[in-house]
Each structure stands twice: as structure tokens, then as C-alpha cells.
Motif scaffolding. Sequence first.
Motif, PDB file in Angstrom:
ATOM      1  N   VAL A  10      58.053  29.033  40.891  1.00 56.38           N
ATOM      2  CA  VAL A  10      57.873  29.856  39.690  1.00 56.38           C
ATOM      3  C   VAL A  10      58.188  31.309  40.002  1.00 56.38           C
ATOM      4  CG1 VAL A  10      56.158  30.728  38.042  1.00 56.38           C
ATOM      5  CG2 VAL A  10      56.192  28.292  38.650  1.00 56.38           C
ATOM      6  N   ASP A  11      57.666  31.819  41.101  1.00 54.52           N
ATOM      7  CA  ASP A  11      57.929  33.199  41.515  1.00 54.52           C
ATOM      8  C   ASP A  11      57.911  33.236  43.037  1.00 54.52           C
ATOM      9  OD1 ASP A  11      57.984  35.921  42.107  1.00 54.52           O
ATOM     10  OD2 ASP A  11      56.710  36.466  40.406  1.00 54.52           O
ATOM     11  N   ALA A  12      59.061  32.945  43.626  1.00 56.34           N
ATOM     12  CA  ALA A  12      59.160  32.820  45.086  1.00 56.34           C
ATOM     13  C   ALA A  12      58.747  34.110  45.793  1.00 56.34           C
ATOM     14  CB  ALA A  12      60.573  32.418  45.487  1.00 56.34           C
ATOM     15  N   HIS A  13      59.095  35.256  45.227  1.00 56.31           N
ATOM     16  CA  HIS A  13      58.754  36.532  45.863  1.00 56.31           C
ATOM     17  C   HIS A  13      57.244  36.746  45.881  1.00 56.31           C
ATOM     18  CE1 HIS A  13      59.027  40.668  47.174  1.00 56.31           C
ATOM     19  NE2 HIS A  13      58.231  41.006  46.152  1.00 56.31           N
ATOM     20  N   ALA A  14      56.595  36.539  44.742  1.00 49.89           N
ATOM     21  CA  ALA A  14      55.137  36.706  44.673  1.00 49.89           C
ATOM     22  C   ALA A  14      54.443  35.699  45.586  1.00 49.89           C
ATOM     23  CB  ALA A  14      54.652  36.546  43.226  1.00 49.89           C
ATOM     24  N   TRP A  15      54.948  34.479  45.617  1.00 48.25           N
ATOM     25  CA  TRP A  15      54.353  33.454  46.487  1.00 48.25           C
ATOM     26  C   TRP A  15      54.456  33.871  47.953  1.00 48.25           C
ATOM     27  CZ3 TRP A  15      51.440  29.222  45.707  1.00 48.25           C
ATOM     28  CH2 TRP A  15      51.243  28.379  46.799  1.00 48.25           C
ATOM     29  N   SER A  16      55.607  34.350  48.351  1.00 46.75           N
ATOM     30  CA  SER A  16      55.828  34.780  49.726  1.00 46.75           C
ATOM     31  C   SER A  16      54.897  35.944  50.085  1.00 46.75           C
ATOM     32  CB  SER A  16      57.290  35.190  49.908  1.00 46.75           C
ATOM     33  OG  SER A  16      57.514  35.667  51.205  1.00 46.75           O
ATOM     34  N   HIS A  17      54.744  36.882  49.162  1.00 43.65           N
ATOM     35  CA  HIS A  17      53.845  38.016  49.392  1.00 43.65           C
ATOM     36  C   HIS A  17      52.396  37.538  49.539  1.00 43.65           C
ATOM     37  CE1 HIS A  17      52.407  42.133  49.190  1.00 43.65           C
ATOM     38  NE2 HIS A  17      51.503  41.716  48.310  1.00 43.65           N
ATOM     39  N   ALA A  18      51.969  36.628  48.679  1.00 43.51           N
ATOM     40  CA  ALA A  18      50.604  36.104  48.731  1.00 43.51           C
ATOM     41  C   ALA A  18      50.359  35.348  50.035  1.00 43.51           C
ATOM     42  CB  ALA A  18      50.332  35.205  47.529  1.00 43.51           C
ATOM     43  N   GLU A  19      51.342  34.568  50.464  1.00 39.16           N
ATOM     44  CA  GLU A  19      51.198  33.821  51.722  1.00 39.16           C
ATOM     45  C   GLU A  19      51.043  34.762  52.911  1.00 39.16           C
ATOM     46  OE1 GLU A  19      53.120  29.453  52.191  1.00 39.16           O
ATOM     47  OE2 GLU A  19      54.526  31.101  52.148  1.00 39.16           O
ATOM     48  N   ALA A  20      51.807  35.858  52.908  1.00 38.32           N
ATOM     49  CA  ALA A  20      51.738  36.813  54.015  1.00 38.32           C
ATOM     50  C   ALA A  20      50.408  37.566  54.016  1.00 38.32           C
ATOM     51  CB  ALA A  20      52.899  37.797  53.919  1.00 38.32           C
ATOM     52  N   GLU A  21      49.816  37.736  52.846  1.00 40.10           N
ATOM     53  CA  GLU A  21      48.589  38.514  52.720  1.00 40.10           C
ATOM     54  C   GLU A  21      47.321  37.671  52.883  1.00 40.10           C
ATOM     55  OE1 GLU A  21      47.236  40.406  48.857  1.00 40.10           O
ATOM     56  OE2 GLU A  21      48.290  42.045  49.840  1.00 40.10           O
ATOM     57  N   ALA A  22      47.401  36.390  52.607  1.00 41.18           N
ATOM     58  CA  ALA A  22      46.222  35.518  52.635  1.00 41.18           C
ATOM     59  C   ALA A  22      45.733  35.303  54.065  1.00 41.18           C
ATOM     60  CB  ALA A  22      46.556  34.176  51.990  1.00 41.18           C
ATOM     61  N   ARG A  23      44.435  35.134  54.187  1.00 31.18           N
ATOM     62  CA  ARG A  23      43.827  34.875  55.491  1.00 31.18           C
ATOM     63  C   ARG A  23      43.113  33.527  55.445  1.00 31.18           C
ATOM     64  NH1 ARG A  23      45.863  39.255  55.257  1.00 31.18           N
ATOM     65  NH2 ARG A  23      45.377  41.145  56.373  1.00 31.18           N
ATOM     66  N   CYS A  24      43.215  32.788  56.511  1.00 32.49           N
ATOM     67  CA  CYS A  24      42.471  31.534  56.643  1.00 32.49           C
ATOM     68  C   CYS A  24      41.525  31.749  57.819  1.00 32.49           C
ATOM     69  CB  CYS A  24      43.421  30.366  56.889  1.00 32.49           C
ATOM     70  SG  CYS A  24      42.563  28.787  56.991  1.00 32.49           S
TER      71      CYS A  24
END
Length: 114
Positions: A10-24
Motif C-alpha cells: 500500500v505504501d512501501a516507503h512508509a512501511w520501510s520507515h516504520a520497519e526501521a523505526e520499530a523496536r522488538c
Amino acid sequence: MTKEPVWQEVDAHAWSHAEAEARCLELGKGDASRAVDSAIITLRRNFDDTILIGGPPCQAYSLVGRARSKGKAGYVPEQDERHYLFREYISVLDRLRPAAFVMENGKGMLSSTI
């Protein structure tokens, strides 16, 4: 039933940004504390105001979670680390000092005791 979208598409750029920012992270552990401290330092350096949204795991507090735990053989509430994770949230609030925060949790949090 409506099929859920493939959010990466849906929004590859936003998804990529969220993945880089998320912490597990497993809160309450040394590595997680250091990672959270580092993130707080970065946030405070880059932003004047922040909003924190989150909450401790509801399994230890919710009415359903408590009922399920009582049914487990050998379950000792005092030894369930999830009961104490609210302290991690308070620690983050103390260090981050956000403009606002939301602490979400399920029904039963206020009546929970160990």
C-alpha cells in the motif's frame, strides 16, 4: 469477510520507515533498557514535544488474563514479571517527559492485586 490489505504494498516507503523505526524489545532486560535510553536521547535531541502511547501487557492485569492464569498449575502471580512492567512505562515517562501520554490497558487493571 474483507481481506486485509498487504500494507507493504500500500505504501512501501512508509512501511520501510516504520520497519526501521520499530523496536522488538523485551522490557525489563538490560539490552532493552539501553536501547530505550538511546531512543529517548535521540527523541529529546530532535523533538521539543513527544507523545507516548502504550501500556504494560494486559495478561497480568485483565480479568480474562487473571482467570486464565489461575487455571495454570504452579502459577505464582508474584513471580510473573508482567505484573511489574508498568514500572518500565513509568521510567520511560520520567526520562522522556512527553507532552502527553496514553496508557492503554484492559478492564481489571485498577482492581488487580498480586
